[in-house]
Design a protein around this motif. Structure first.
Motif, PDB file in Angstrom:
ATOM      1  N   GLY A 190       0.771  -1.246   0.000  1.00  0.00           N
ATOM      2  CA  GLY A 190       0.000   0.000   0.000  1.00  0.00           C
ATOM      3  C   GLY A 190       0.799   1.291   0.000  1.00  0.00           C
ATOM      4  O   GLY A 190       0.262   2.354   0.338  1.00  0.00           O
ATOM      5  N   LEU A 191       2.063   1.232  -0.429  1.00  0.00           N
ATOM      6  CA  LEU A 191       2.858   2.476  -0.445  1.00  0.00           C
ATOM      7  C   LEU A 191       2.254   3.521  -1.381  1.00  0.00           C
ATOM      8  O   LEU A 191       2.175   4.707  -1.047  1.00  0.00           O
ATOM      9  CB  LEU A 191       4.321   2.177  -0.837  1.00  0.00           C
ATOM     10  CG  LEU A 191       5.245   3.394  -0.923  1.00  0.00           C
ATOM     11  CD1 LEU A 191       5.288   4.169   0.402  1.00  0.00           C
ATOM     12  CD2 LEU A 191       6.663   2.993  -1.335  1.00  0.00           C
ATOM     13  N   VAL A 192       1.791   3.069  -2.553  1.00  0.00           N
ATOM     14  CA  VAL A 192       1.250   4.038  -3.517  1.00  0.00           C
ATOM     15  C   VAL A 192      -0.075   4.635  -3.012  1.00  0.00           C
ATOM     16  O   VAL A 192      -0.335   5.833  -3.209  1.00  0.00           O
ATOM     17  CB  VAL A 192       1.121   3.406  -4.925  1.00  0.00           C
ATOM     18  CG1 VAL A 192       0.337   4.296  -5.866  1.00  0.00           C
ATOM     19  CG2 VAL A 192       2.514   3.128  -5.489  1.00  0.00           C
ATOM     20  N   ASP A 193      -0.885   3.848  -2.319  1.00  0.00           N
ATOM     21  CA  ASP A 193      -2.140   4.382  -1.744  1.00  0.00           C
ATOM     22  C   ASP A 193      -1.806   5.553  -0.811  1.00  0.00           C
ATOM     23  O   ASP A 193      -2.467   6.593  -0.834  1.00  0.00           O
ATOM     24  CB  ASP A 193      -2.872   3.307  -0.937  1.00  0.00           C
ATOM     25  CG  ASP A 193      -3.146   2.054  -1.757  1.00  0.00           C
ATOM     26  OD1 ASP A 193      -4.314   1.719  -1.962  1.00  0.00           O
ATOM     27  OD2 ASP A 193      -2.182   1.410  -2.219  1.00  0.00           O
ATOM     28  N   ARG A 194      -0.792   5.346   0.013  1.00  0.00           N
ATOM     29  CA  ARG A 194      -0.430   6.373   0.977  1.00  0.00           C
ATOM     30  C   ARG A 194       0.102   7.632   0.260  1.00  0.00           C
ATOM     31  O   ARG A 194      -0.302   8.763   0.583  1.00  0.00           O
ATOM     32  CB  ARG A 194       0.618   5.812   1.958  1.00  0.00           C
ATOM     33  CG  ARG A 194       1.148   6.810   2.952  1.00  0.00           C
ATOM     34  CD  ARG A 194       0.044   7.293   3.922  1.00  0.00           C
ATOM     35  NE  ARG A 194       0.494   8.470   4.658  1.00  0.00           N
ATOM     36  CZ  ARG A 194       1.256   8.432   5.731  1.00  0.00           C
ATOM     37  NH1 ARG A 194       1.629   7.258   6.242  1.00  0.00           N
ATOM     38  NH2 ARG A 194       1.631   9.540   6.323  1.00  0.00           N
TER      39      ARG A 194
END
Ligand code: AMP
Ligand code: GLY
Length: 425
Positions: A77-81
């Protein structure tokens, strides 16, 4: 614009190398990077699973684009953040990254949106999985559902092997990645990979490649992350590429949109070219390693506008030209890989080996210490060359390999054999 690349492999070295040629790039950072990147980027120690730290870093260094190399931070979920923080990032959301993170998820998407793939069943119960095997017959393929570093796929020749694989996976051999499994029909054909960028709605087809997964010559022995690759893949004719786009990639784009989770990033489709046409073996949601190295050597256009367009839209409007010449990468690995291996051996003569303008050495598991390059990983160097033919690229790559002085390393001597034998016939 300042750009942050996440990762430390040959793939990330190739991305950094290509990004560094962009007029849009000012300072390039790579976290954590490796021993070969320092002339192109600033290597920083930043833990990509600490999302707060990544966001802070981006703010402090005015990062305009984050390029996530490996799958784990995507699934995590790095890109979501980063999206939430309005920091432009290349790569899919955690939900969309399930296309790589869960084989069962992908099979269900294929079933729902009529995408050609092997017939399958999903199981978390060993007895039911074994029943399915008994009904389908062998050979048959058993896969741990989750990320298993390329080791979670067992091709069972007979039902004993299939039953043992089911017990191993559900018994915890792959930890949480094996809480569930997929059993699927064995496909016959030639494997190839196809890459396309996507902004959630439109695609930008990139190129094709073939890799050599197995450690031994003649494609024998245990699977690895990849011992070499070349691009283009001769089996992927224009017709086969068009069918892959129409029958596999575009239905996936529409499906993910319909699910409410449009896919943004790169589709790395692992295909079996069967006598019926292309069938999807698996999706990866990041560039391949070492496939990325050969793709970047062949890419003529600036990559940065394409990466930004994946995040912001309009990817189909981006110009993308390619060098016609094939590219081929030979992986040098530490003796013992994919099993256990020694670390810290010194590698000499890299500069002399990289004299040829059509050859570039991308580092993977290396570090630079007191001016010396040391091996600290399994896959260590990617000797990548272009040529008028796969044969000439291969000759160039091995000429460079032969100049490298690294007694604790080895490579396969037959990378590209399938394409070379096609050229010779
Ligand atoms: P995967 O991790 O799903 O790409 O699988 C690893 C390798 O196993 C593939 O590159 C193929 O060589 C092989 N494989 C996976 N699924 C199948 C299948 N259904 N039929 C034949 N070979 C397969
Ligand atoms: N070379 C295969 C992969 O990157 O998954």
């Amino acid at each position: 614009m300042n750009i942050l690349v996440i990762g430390s492999g040959g793939r990330e070295h190739a991305l950094v190398w290509k990004i560094s040629q962009s007029p849009l790039a000012s300072e390039i950072f790579v976290a954590p990077g490796n021993g070969g990147m320092e002339e192109l980027a600033r290597c920083v120690s930043l833990n990509s699973s600490d999302h707060d730290a990544v966001v802070d870093f981006c703010r402090q260094h005015n990062i305009g684009l984050v390029v996530v190399g490996p799958e784990a931070p995507l699934v995590d979920g790095l890109v979501d953040r980063l999206d939430k923080e309005n920091i432009t990032a290349f790569g899919p959301s955690a939900y969309a990254a399930q296309l790589e993170g869960s084989k069962g998820f992908t099979k269900d998407i294929c079933a729902k949106y009529d995408i050609p793939t092997a017939a399958y069943g999903r199981f978390d119960d060993a007895a039911k999985a074994k029943d399915f095997v008994n009904k389908k017959g062998t050979p048959i393929v058993i896969k741990a559902d989750g990320l298993a570093a390329g080791k979670g796929v067992i091709i069972a020749e007979n039902s004993e092997q299939a039953h043992a694989a089911i017990d191993d996976i559900l018994g915890g051999q792959f930890g949480a990645a094996g809480a569930e499994l997929v059993v699927e029909e064995f496909l016959v054909g030639e494997e190839a990979s196809f890459f396309a960028l996507c902004d959630g709605d439109k695609i930008l087809p990139l190129a094709t490649a073939q890799d050599h997964k197995q450690v031994g010559e003649g494609d024998t022995g245990p699977n690895t992350g990849g011992m070499g690759a070349y691009s283009p893949a001769p089996v992927m004719t224009d017709h086969m590429i068009q069918r892959t786009i129409d029958e596999i990639i575009l239905p996936t784009v529409r499906g993910m949109k319909q699910e409410g989770h449009p896919f943004k990033g790169v589709f790395f489709a692992g295909l079996m070219i069967t006598d019926k046409g292309p069938e999807l073996i698996e999706y990866n949601v990041r560039f391949g390693d070492p496939e990325c190295q050969v793709l970047m050597m062949r890419m003529k256009s600036d990559i940065v506008p394409a990466l930004i367009a994946c995040a912001k839209g309009g990817v189909d409007q981006v110009e993308m030209d390619w060098h016609d010449s094939p590219a081929l990468a030979v992986v040098m690995a530490a003796e013992g890989y994919p099993g256990s291996y020694e670390k810290n051996s010194e590698i000499r003569n890299l500069e002399q080996a990289a004299q040829d303008e059509q050859c570039y050495i991308f580092h993977a598991g290396t570090k630079k210490e007191d001016g010396k390059i040391r091996a600290i990983g399994g896959r260590v160097l990617n000797i990548t060359a272009t040529g008028d033919s796969v044969k000439s690229a291969q000759k160039r790559a091995y000429a460079a390999v032969d100049q490298i002085d690294w007694s604790a390393g080895f490579c396969r001597r037959d990378i590209g054999w399938r394409a070379v034998s096609r050229e010779e016939n």
